[in-house]
Scaffold this motif. Structure first.
Motif, PDB file in Angstrom:
ATOM      1  N   ASP A   8       6.683 125.139  41.360  1.00 20.86           N
ATOM      2  CA  ASP A   8       7.451 126.392  41.368  1.00 20.86           C
ATOM      3  C   ASP A   8       7.730 126.857  39.947  1.00 20.86           C
ATOM      4  OD1 ASP A   8       7.471 126.119  44.109  1.00 20.86           O
ATOM      5  OD2 ASP A   8       9.552 125.406  44.210  1.00 20.86           O
ATOM      6  N   ALA A   9       8.159 125.902  39.091  1.00 25.20           N
ATOM      7  CA  ALA A   9       8.492 126.245  37.705  1.00 25.20           C
ATOM      8  C   ALA A   9       7.249 126.676  36.935  1.00 25.20           C
ATOM      9  CB  ALA A   9       9.158 125.050  37.020  1.00 25.20           C
ATOM     10  N   LEU A  10       6.141 125.986  37.160  1.00 23.17           N
ATOM     11  CA  LEU A  10       4.896 126.342  36.473  1.00 23.17           C
ATOM     12  C   LEU A  10       4.394 127.714  36.912  1.00 23.17           C
ATOM     13  CD1 LEU A  10       3.123 122.870  36.687  1.00 23.17           C
ATOM     14  CD2 LEU A  10       3.794 124.024  34.577  1.00 23.17           C
ATOM     15  N   LEU A  11       4.504 127.983  38.200  1.00 23.95           N
ATOM     16  CA  LEU A  11       4.072 129.284  38.713  1.00 23.95           C
ATOM     17  C   LEU A  11       4.939 130.399  38.136  1.00 23.95           C
ATOM     18  CD1 LEU A  11       2.041 130.612  40.643  1.00 23.95           C
ATOM     19  CD2 LEU A  11       3.770 130.418  42.454  1.00 23.95           C
ATOM     20  N   ALA A  12       6.245 130.133  38.051  1.00 27.31           N
ATOM     21  CA  ALA A  12       7.155 131.128  37.478  1.00 27.31           C
ATOM     22  C   ALA A  12       6.857 131.372  36.008  1.00 27.31           C
ATOM     23  CB  ALA A  12       8.596 130.663  37.647  1.00 27.31           C
ATOM     24  N   ALA A  13       6.322 130.352  35.344  1.00 27.20           N
ATOM     25  CA  ALA A  13       5.987 130.476  33.920  1.00 27.20           C
ATOM     26  C   ALA A  13       4.598 131.067  33.720  1.00 27.20           C
ATOM     27  CB  ALA A  13       6.074 129.103  33.254  1.00 27.20           C
ATOM     28  N   GLY A  14       3.916 131.407  34.813  1.00 32.57           N
ATOM     29  CA  GLY A  14       2.594 132.005  34.711  1.00 32.57           C
ATOM     30  C   GLY A  14       1.472 131.000  34.569  1.00 32.57           C
ATOM     31  N   LYS A  15       1.743 129.730  34.764  1.00 31.99           N
ATOM     32  CA  LYS A  15       0.730 128.680  34.615  1.00 31.99           C
ATOM     33  C   LYS A  15       0.186 128.325  36.007  1.00 31.99           C
ATOM     34  CE  LYS A  15       3.150 126.865  30.569  1.00 31.99           C
ATOM     35  NZ  LYS A  15       3.831 125.701  29.936  1.00 31.99           N
ATOM     36  N   ARG A  16      -0.614 129.222  36.540  1.00 39.12           N
ATOM     37  CA  ARG A  16      -1.052 129.112  37.925  1.00 39.12           C
ATOM     38  C   ARG A  16      -1.937 127.883  38.171  1.00 39.12           C
ATOM     39  NH1 ARG A  16      -0.058 133.774  40.673  1.00 39.12           N
ATOM     40  NH2 ARG A  16      -1.674 133.364  42.207  1.00 39.12           N
ATOM     41  N   GLU A  17      -2.826 127.605  37.233  1.00 38.33           N
ATOM     42  CA  GLU A  17      -3.719 126.458  37.427  1.00 38.33           C
ATOM     43  C   GLU A  17      -2.927 125.156  37.474  1.00 38.33           C
ATOM     44  OE1 GLU A  17      -7.652 124.317  35.404  1.00 38.33           O
ATOM     45  OE2 GLU A  17      -6.947 126.275  34.679  1.00 38.33           O
ATOM     46  N   GLU A  18      -1.965 125.003  36.563  1.00 40.85           N
ATOM     47  CA  GLU A  18      -1.133 123.799  36.560  1.00 40.85           C
ATOM     48  C   GLU A  18      -0.257 123.745  37.799  1.00 40.85           C
ATOM     49  OE1 GLU A  18       0.795 122.817  32.767  1.00 40.85           O
ATOM     50  OE2 GLU A  18      -0.479 124.336  31.839  1.00 40.85           O
ATOM     51  N   ALA A  19       0.173 124.915  38.254  1.00 45.32           N
ATOM     52  CA  ALA A  19       0.987 124.971  39.478  1.00 45.32           C
ATOM     53  C   ALA A  19       0.171 124.503  40.676  1.00 45.32           C
ATOM     54  CB  ALA A  19       1.496 126.389  39.698  1.00 45.32           C
ATOM     55  N   ARG A  20      -1.071 124.953  40.741  1.00 46.97           N
ATOM     56  CA  ARG A  20      -1.941 124.519  41.854  1.00 46.97           C
ATOM     57  C   ARG A  20      -2.122 123.009  41.836  1.00 46.97           C
ATOM     58  NH1 ARG A  20      -4.909 129.296  40.402  1.00 46.97           N
ATOM     59  NH2 ARG A  20      -6.406 128.053  39.181  1.00 46.97           N
ATOM     60  N   ASP A  21      -2.281 122.461  40.650  1.00 47.17           N
ATOM     61  CA  ASP A  21      -2.453 121.016  40.531  1.00 47.17           C
ATOM     62  C   ASP A  21      -1.205 120.271  41.012  1.00 47.17           C
ATOM     63  OD1 ASP A  21      -3.942 118.644  39.481  1.00 47.17           O
ATOM     64  OD2 ASP A  21      -2.218 118.527  38.141  1.00 47.17           O
ATOM     65  N   ALA A  22      -0.035 120.797  40.651  1.00 49.52           N
ATOM     66  CA  ALA A  22       1.223 120.163  41.074  1.00 49.52           C
ATOM     67  C   ALA A  22       1.391 120.224  42.592  1.00 49.52           C
ATOM     68  CB  ALA A  22       2.404 120.835  40.378  1.00 49.52           C
ATOM     69  N   TYR A  23       1.088 121.394  43.183  1.00 54.61           N
ATOM     70  CA  TYR A  23       1.208 121.532  44.634  1.00 54.61           C
ATOM     71  C   TYR A  23       0.214 120.611  45.361  1.00 54.61           C
ATOM     72  CZ  TYR A  23       4.048 125.752  43.917  1.00 54.61           C
ATOM     73  OH  TYR A  23       5.034 126.637  43.559  1.00 54.61           O
ATOM     74  N   THR A  24      -0.990 120.508  44.819  1.00 59.89           N
ATOM     75  CA  THR A  24      -2.001 119.646  45.436  1.00 59.89           C
ATOM     76  C   THR A  24      -1.564 118.184  45.411  1.00 59.89           C
ATOM     77  OG1 THR A  24      -3.768 121.163  44.765  1.00 59.89           O
ATOM     78  CG2 THR A  24      -4.409 118.915  45.345  1.00 59.89           C
ATOM     79  N   LYS A  25      -1.001 117.766  44.278  1.00 58.52           N
ATOM     80  CA  LYS A  25      -0.502 116.392  44.178  1.00 58.52           C
ATOM     81  C   LYS A  25       0.672 116.170  45.124  1.00 58.52           C
ATOM     82  CE  LYS A  25      -1.965 115.476  39.428  1.00 58.52           C
ATOM     83  NZ  LYS A  25      -1.518 115.238  38.023  1.00 58.52           N
ATOM     84  N   ALA A  26       1.507 117.193  45.292  1.00 60.78           N
ATOM     85  CA  ALA A  26       2.637 117.077  46.223  1.00 60.78           C
ATOM     86  C   ALA A  26       2.130 116.864  47.641  1.00 60.78           C
ATOM     87  CB  ALA A  26       3.507 118.331  46.148  1.00 60.78           C
ATOM     88  N   LEU A  27       1.059 117.575  48.004  1.00 59.28           N
ATOM     89  CA  LEU A  27       0.495 117.419  49.342  1.00 59.28           C
ATOM     90  C   LEU A  27      -0.069 116.022  49.552  1.00 59.28           C
ATOM     91  CD1 LEU A  27      -1.321 120.859  49.760  1.00 59.28           C
ATOM     92  CD2 LEU A  27       0.671 120.034  51.046  1.00 59.28           C
ATOM     93  N   THR A  28      -0.549 115.412  48.467  1.00 58.34           N
ATOM     94  CA  THR A  28      -1.094 114.060  48.574  1.00 58.34           C
ATOM     95  C   THR A  28      -0.045 113.072  49.080  1.00 58.34           C
ATOM     96  OG1 THR A  28      -2.621 114.494  46.749  1.00 58.34           O
ATOM     97  CG2 THR A  28      -2.205 112.190  47.297  1.00 58.34           C
ATOM     98  N   GLY A  29       1.200 113.300  48.676  1.00 55.90           N
ATOM     99  CA  GLY A  29       2.272 112.382  49.060  1.00 55.90           C
ATOM    100  C   GLY A  29       2.996 112.762  50.329  1.00 55.90           C
ATOM    101  N   LEU A  30       2.604 113.866  50.949  1.00 51.93           N
ATOM    102  CA  LEU A  30       3.274 114.317  52.178  1.00 51.93           C
ATOM    103  C   LEU A  30       2.453 113.971  53.409  1.00 51.93           C
ATOM    104  CD1 LEU A  30       4.575 117.867  51.122  1.00 51.93           C
ATOM    105  CD2 LEU A  30       5.970 115.866  51.650  1.00 51.93           C
ATOM    106  N   ASP A  31       3.136 113.485  54.424  1.00 54.51           N
ATOM    107  CA  ASP A  31       2.486 113.209  55.688  1.00 54.51           C
ATOM    108  C   ASP A  31       2.022 114.520  56.328  1.00 54.51           C
ATOM    109  OD1 ASP A  31       2.861 112.744  58.900  1.00 54.51           O
ATOM    110  OD2 ASP A  31       2.154 110.935  57.884  1.00 54.51           O
ATOM    111  N   VAL A  32       0.965 114.445  57.100  1.00 56.03           N
ATOM    112  CA  VAL A  32       0.423 115.648  57.758  1.00 56.03           C
ATOM    113  C   VAL A  32       1.469 116.318  58.644  1.00 56.03           C
ATOM    114  CG1 VAL A  32      -1.329 116.484  59.377  1.00 56.03           C
ATOM    115  CG2 VAL A  32      -1.920 114.723  57.708  1.00 56.03           C
ATOM    116  N   ALA A  33       2.356 115.521  59.230  1.00 60.57           N
ATOM    117  CA  ALA A  33       3.366 116.069  60.132  1.00 60.57           C
ATOM    118  C   ALA A  33       4.693 116.381  59.441  1.00 60.57           C
ATOM    119  CB  ALA A  33       3.617 115.090  61.285  1.00 60.57           C
ATOM    120  N   ALA A  34       4.749 116.212  58.135  1.00 59.08           N
ATOM    121  CA  ALA A  34       5.999 116.457  57.408  1.00 59.08           C
ATOM    122  C   ALA A  34       6.373 117.929  57.468  1.00 59.08           C
ATOM    123  CB  ALA A  34       5.857 116.021  55.952  1.00 59.08           C
ATOM    124  N   PRO A  35       7.638 118.253  57.795  1.00 52.59           N
ATOM    125  CA  PRO A  35       8.072 119.656  57.892  1.00 52.59           C
ATOM    126  C   PRO A  35       7.830 120.440  56.600  1.00 52.59           C
ATOM    127  CG  PRO A  35       9.721 118.178  58.814  1.00 52.59           C
ATOM    128  CD  PRO A  35       8.723 117.322  58.104  1.00 52.59           C
TER     129      PRO A  35
END
Length: 216
Positions: A166-193
Motif C-alpha cells: 500500500d505504501a509503495l503504491l502510494a509512493a508511485g512505486k508500482r513494480e515494488e508494490a506488485r512484488d510486495a502484494y505477490t509475496k503477501a499472497l505467498t503467505g496467505l491460505d487460499v481460503a483466507a478472507p
C-alpha cells in the motif's frame, strides 16, 4: 557411666555453650533475615496483586469510556484513563487501551489524533509489530508513505507485506508494490478472507493474481 564419658559430655556441652556465645548473635540475625525475606516476599506479592487489580480497573474505565458512545468518544476522559494506566506502571494495559482509543478515533474520522495516540505508545516486543502495522496504515493514508515504509522495516508477514505494498503504491512505486502484494499472497491460505483483498490490490497495481493452486 565412666568418668571419661562424663568429662566428654561436659566438654561437649561446654563447646556448645561457647559456640552459642560466639555465634548466637549471628544465628539470631540469620533467622531474623530469613523471616524478613519471607514476609518481604509475601508483602511484595500482595502489592503486585494490588497494582495489577488497580491497573485492570483503570483499563476497564478506559474501555468503558470508549464504548459508551463509539461515534462520539470522549478524548479527555479516555486520555486520562490511559495516563492513569501508564502511571500505574502496567504498560501492557496502557498500550492495549491506547490501541483501542486509536481504533475509535479512526472510526470517528480522527486519523491525525489516532496517529498521535499510536506514536505515544511504548509497547513491548509482543505488541510492537501490531502498533507499527496500524500506524503505518494511517501514515500511508495521510500521505506519509516514506515514514510508513521506514516504520515497517523488514516485516515479512502477509499483513506487513500488504501494508508495505500500500505504501509503495502510494509512493508511485508500482513494480515494488506488485512484488510486495505477490509475496503477501505467498503467505496467505487460499481460503483466507484477506486474500481476495490483496488480489484486488495486486490487480490495481498492474499485476495478475495467480490462479488457485498456482505458485505465487
Amino acid at each position: 557411666m565412666a568418668i571419661d564419658d562424663l568429662l566428654d559430655e561436659h566438654e561437649q556441652s561446654e563447646r556448645v555453650r561457647t559456640w552459642l556465645r560466639n555465634n548466637g548473635a549471628g544465628l539470631i540475625g540469620g533467622v531474623a533475615l530469613g523471616l524478613a525475606v519471607i514476609f518481604g516476599w509475601q508483602w511484595w506479592q500482595k502489592e503486585q496483586a494490588k497494582q495489577n487489580q488497580q491497573a485492570h480497573l483503570a483499563y476497564q474505565t478506559a474501555v468503558e469510556s470508549l464504548s459508551s458512545d463509539p461515534a462520539k468518544p470522549d478524548p479527555a476522559k479516555t486520555k486520562a484513563a490511559v495516563a492513569k494506566l501508564k502511571d500505574s506502571g502496567d504498560q501492557v494495559y496502557a498500550d492495549l487501551a491506547g490501541l483501542q482509543l486509536a481504533k475509535v478515533q479512526v472510526d470517528a474520522g480522527q486519523r491525525d489524533e489516532a496517529i498521535v495516540t499510536l506514536r505515544g505508545l511504548t509497547p513491548d516486543a509482543s505488541l510492537r509489530p501490531l502498533v507499527n502495522l496500524r500506524l503505518a496504515r494511517l501514515l500511508t493514508d495521510a500521505g506519509k508513505s516514506d515514514e510508513a515504509l521506514k516504520l515497517l522495516g523488514q516485516a515479512d508477514d502477509p499483513a506487513g507485506l500488504e501494508v508495505r505494498g500500500d505504501a509503495l503504491l502510494a509512493a508511485g512505486k508500482r513494480e515494488e508494490a506488485r512484488d510486495a502484494y505477490t509475496k503477501a499472497l505467498t503467505g496467505l491460505d487460499v481460503a483466507a478472507p484477506q486474500r481476495r483483498l490483496v488480489e484486488l490490490k495486486l490487480t490495481d497495481a498492474g499485476g495478475t493474481p495467480p490462479k488457485s493452486g498456482e505458485p505465487t
